[in-house]
Design a protein around this motif. Structure first.
Motif, mmCIF file in Angstrom:
data_model
loop_
_atom_site.group_PDB
_atom_site.id
_atom_site.type_symbol
_atom_site.label_atom_id
_atom_site.label_comp_id
_atom_site.label_asym_id
_atom_site.label_seq_id
_atom_site.Cartn_x
_atom_site.Cartn_y
_atom_site.Cartn_z
ATOM 1 N N SER A 250 29.114 94.512 83.558
ATOM 2 C CA SER A 250 29.442 93.163 83.079
ATOM 3 C C SER A 250 28.220 92.261 83.148
ATOM 4 O O SER A 250 27.347 92.429 84.005
ATOM 5 C CB SER A 250 30.553 92.542 83.928
ATOM 6 N N VAL A 251 28.192 91.276 82.268
ATOM 7 C CA VAL A 251 27.158 90.248 82.280
ATOM 8 C C VAL A 251 27.802 88.917 82.658
ATOM 9 O O VAL A 251 28.707 88.440 81.971
ATOM 10 C CB VAL A 251 26.465 90.123 80.907
ATOM 11 N N VAL A 252 27.341 88.352 83.756
ATOM 12 C CA VAL A 252 27.793 87.036 84.202
ATOM 13 C C VAL A 252 26.648 86.060 83.953
ATOM 14 O O VAL A 252 25.617 86.124 84.620
ATOM 15 C CB VAL A 252 28.195 87.034 85.687
ATOM 16 N N ARG A 253 26.829 85.203 82.955
ATOM 17 C CA ARG A 253 25.766 84.264 82.582
ATOM 18 C C ARG A 253 25.947 82.957 83.349
ATOM 19 O O ARG A 253 27.001 82.333 83.299
ATOM 20 C CB ARG A 253 25.780 84.001 81.083
ATOM 21 N N LEU A 254 24.892 82.533 84.048
ATOM 22 C CA LEU A 254 24.919 81.286 84.804
ATOM 23 C C LEU A 254 24.249 80.193 83.983
ATOM 24 O O LEU A 254 23.028 80.184 83.819
ATOM 25 C CB LEU A 254 24.202 81.450 86.144
ATOM 26 N N ALA A 255 25.042 79.295 83.445
ATOM 27 C CA ALA A 255 24.527 78.119 82.744
ATOM 28 C C ALA A 255 24.699 76.934 83.688
ATOM 29 O O ALA A 255 25.495 76.022 83.462
ATOM 30 C CB ALA A 255 25.275 77.904 81.435
ATOM 31 N N LEU A 256 23.957 76.999 84.779
ATOM 32 C CA LEU A 256 24.036 76.016 85.859
ATOM 33 C C LEU A 256 22.629 75.594 86.258
ATOM 34 O O LEU A 256 21.687 76.384 86.159
ATOM 35 C CB LEU A 256 24.720 76.619 87.091
ATOM 36 N N PRO A 257 22.475 74.364 86.759
ATOM 37 C CA PRO A 257 21.172 73.958 87.280
ATOM 38 C C PRO A 257 20.938 74.565 88.655
ATOM 39 O O PRO A 257 21.865 75.130 89.255
ATOM 40 C CB PRO A 257 21.321 72.433 87.383
ATOM 41 N N PRO A 258 19.726 74.483 89.186
ATOM 42 C CA PRO A 258 19.501 74.873 90.573
ATOM 43 C C PRO A 258 20.417 74.054 91.494
ATOM 44 O O PRO A 258 20.385 72.823 91.485
ATOM 45 C CB PRO A 258 18.019 74.534 90.808
ATOM 46 N N HIS A 259 21.242 74.725 92.269
ATOM 47 C CA HIS A 259 22.286 74.058 93.048
ATOM 48 C C HIS A 259 22.837 75.070 94.043
ATOM 49 O O HIS A 259 22.726 76.283 93.832
ATOM 50 C CB HIS A 259 23.394 73.576 92.091
ATOM 51 N N TRP A 260 23.461 74.597 95.104
ATOM 52 C CA TRP A 260 24.027 75.531 96.065
ATOM 53 C C TRP A 260 25.177 76.329 95.456
ATOM 54 O O TRP A 260 25.366 77.503 95.795
ATOM 55 C CB TRP A 260 24.471 74.819 97.341
ATOM 56 N N ARG A 261 25.917 75.759 94.522
ATOM 57 C CA ARG A 261 26.994 76.522 93.885
ATOM 58 C C ARG A 261 26.423 77.654 93.029
ATOM 59 O O ARG A 261 27.023 78.733 92.926
ATOM 60 C CB ARG A 261 27.885 75.600 93.057
ATOM 61 N N THR A 262 25.290 77.428 92.428
ATOM 62 C CA THR A 262 24.640 78.466 91.629
ATOM 63 C C THR A 262 24.334 79.690 92.494
ATOM 64 O O THR A 262 24.497 80.835 92.055
ATOM 65 C CB THR A 262 23.347 77.915 91.014
ATOM 66 N N LEU A 263 23.911 79.448 93.725
ATOM 67 C CA LEU A 263 23.557 80.552 94.615
ATOM 68 C C LEU A 263 24.767 81.412 94.962
ATOM 69 O O LEU A 263 24.696 82.642 94.943
ATOM 70 C CB LEU A 263 22.895 80.016 95.882
ATOM 71 N N TYR A 264 25.900 80.785 95.273
ATOM 72 C CA TYR A 264 27.022 81.650 95.645
ATOM 73 C C TYR A 264 27.635 82.345 94.431
ATOM 74 O O TYR A 264 28.163 83.457 94.560
ATOM 75 C CB TYR A 264 28.059 80.934 96.512
#
Length: 242
Positions: A67-81
Motif C-alpha cells: 500500500s501507498v500512504v501519502r502524507l500531505a501534511l506539513p512538518p508536525h508531530w501528527r505527521t510523525l505518528y
C-alpha cells in the motif's frame, strides 16, 4: 551483519529503553489555531498514537505491505505518528509534493481534503492538539481523525511484515527501502536535535536519524519571536541543529 531495523522495531526499542523520555517536542510559532502550542511526546505516548493510527490504517483502510500512504501534511508531530503507523503496518510512506492530489495513493492523510481527490481512502487530520472534530468539512466516506482515532486500540499487531526490499519512504525521485530507511546508530545521529525544516520528507529522515542514535527531536514550526529561540533551545537542552 545484523539485519537493519525497521521503523516499528526502532520505536519498540525506544519504548523498551525509556518509555517516559521525551522523543518529540514541537513548538508552534505559526499563525492560526495552533499558535503557541508546545506538544511533547514520550516514547510511550508516541507509540500509543502510532498504535491507534496503525489500527485505523490496517482495520478500516486495508493498508499493509504494497500500500501507498501519502502524507500531505506539513512538518508536525501528527505527521510523525502517521508515518510510523504506516511503517508499522508495512506500507510505503509517500511524501506529497506540491500539486499532488490523491491519484496513485491507496490512502491520503492530509489536513486539506482538497488534496485527497482520487485516493481510495482519505483521512482528514486536524493539527490542533485538543481537536475533537475536524475544523473543515470532511467529505463523505472520509475519516475524521480527530473524531475517530480515539476509538481504535492502543496495541497494534501487524498482520503482515514488509520485505526488506519493499519501499518504505518515497520522497520525489528518492526511494528508501525498509532495509535502509533507518540509519545505523552512530552515523552522526542521536542527541537532542533541533530543526525548523518546512520539508516533510526531511522531517521524517531527521526524526529517524535522531531516534536511531537514541536521541530526540525538537521541531519549531514558524518563526519564534525575538530572543525566544535561543532561550528555548537552551531550556530544551538542544545539542545539535539540523
Amino acid at each position: 551483519m545484523a539485519p537493519a531495523r525497521t521503523p516499528a522495531a526502532l520505536l519498540a526499542g525506544l519504548v523498551a529503553a525509556d518509555p517516559g523520555r521525551p522523543r518529540v517536542t514541537v513548538y508552534d510559532d505559526t499563525d492560526g489555531p495552533t499558535a503557541g502550542e508546545r506538544v511533547e511526546l514520550s516514547a510511550r505516548v508516541l507509540a500509543n498514537w502510532v498504535a491507534k493510527a496503525g489500527n485505523l490504517l490496517q482495520d478500516e483502510l486495508d493498508a499493509g505491505p504494497g500500500s501507498v500512504v501519502r502524507l500531505a501534511l506539513p512538518p508536525h508531530w501528527r505527521t510523525l505518528y502517521w508515518a510510523l503507523a504506516a511503517w508499522s503496518v508495512g506500507a510505503c510512506v509517500e511524501v506529497a509534493r506540491p500539486g499532488d492530489d490523491g491519484h496513485g495513493a491507496d490512502v491520503v492523510v492530509t489536513d486539506d481534503p482538497a488534496r485527497g481527490g482520487g485516493a481510495e481512502h482519505l483521512v482528514v487530520v486536524t493539527l490542533a492538539a485538543l481537536a475533537r472534530a475536524a475544523a473543515v468539512e470532511v467529505p463523505g466516506g472520509a475519516v475524521d481523525e480527530a473524531r475517530d482515532l480515539a476509538t481504535h486500540g492502543d496495541v497494534l499487531v501487524a498482520l503482515d511484515e514488509p520485505d526488506p526490499a519493499d519501499p518504505a519512504l518515497r520522497d520525489g525521485a528518492d526511494v528508501l527501502a525498509y532495509a535502509e530507511v533507518v540509519p545505523a546508530a552512530g552515523d552522526g545521529t542521536g542527541g537532542r536535535v533541533h530543526t525548523q525544516t518546512t520539508d516533510t520528507g526531511e522531517l521524517l529522515r531527521l526524526a529517524l536519524a535522531a531516534w536511531a542514535g537514541d536521541g530526540s527531536l525538537v521541531l519549531t514550526r514558524g518563526t519564534p519571536g525575538p530572543g525566544t529561540r535561543a532561550a528555548r533551545l537552551a531550556s530544551e537542552g538542544v545539542t545539535r541543529e539540523a
